[in-house]
Design a protein around this motif. Sequence first.
Motif, short mmCIF file in Angstrom:
data_model
loop_
_atom_site.label_atom_id
_atom_site.label_comp_id
_atom_site.label_asym_id
_atom_site.label_seq_id
_atom_site.Cartn_x
_atom_site.Cartn_y
_atom_site.Cartn_z
N ARG A 29 0.84 -1.21 0.00
CA ARG A 29 0.00 0.00 0.00
C ARG A 29 0.87 1.25 0.00
NH1 ARG A 29 -2.80 -2.89 4.11
NH2 ARG A 29 -1.92 -1.44 5.61
N MET A 30 1.97 1.25 0.78
CA MET A 30 2.85 2.40 0.86
C MET A 30 3.51 2.65 -0.50
SD MET A 30 6.42 2.86 2.90
CE MET A 30 7.14 1.66 1.80
N LEU A 31 4.01 1.59 -1.15
CA LEU A 31 4.65 1.77 -2.44
C LEU A 31 3.66 2.22 -3.50
CD1 LEU A 31 7.11 -1.26 -2.51
CD2 LEU A 31 7.66 1.16 -2.27
N ALA A 32 2.45 1.69 -3.47
CA ALA A 32 1.43 2.10 -4.45
C ALA A 32 1.12 3.58 -4.30
CB ALA A 32 0.17 1.26 -4.27
N ALA A 33 1.00 4.06 -3.05
CA ALA A 33 0.72 5.48 -2.83
C ALA A 33 1.90 6.34 -3.28
CB ALA A 33 0.42 5.72 -1.36
#
Length: 84
Positions: A29-33
């Motif tokens: 989720r962090m990398l996608a954001a």
Amino acid sequence: MSEQDDWEREFDHRWANSAEHKEPSARARMLAARWRENPPDPAPFRADPGPVPRRTSWGSTAVVFGCVIAVMVLIGLLQFGSTY
């Protein structure tokens, strides 16, 4: 209820794997954001490493011979000390 029933209910992997929706991990989720705001540059799967400095075989040979001589001296000293 027995302890075995509690264990099976708590760790029912078949039930968890059959879920229709699986939430991504926190890192995903962090990398996608982060990538949504600032996408990464394209890079090959395994980029060629930079130039490797050339080492001479003499340096490696000297280190190996030095270690062998040091071990031989140490063994000789240990044997010489044990004879008295």
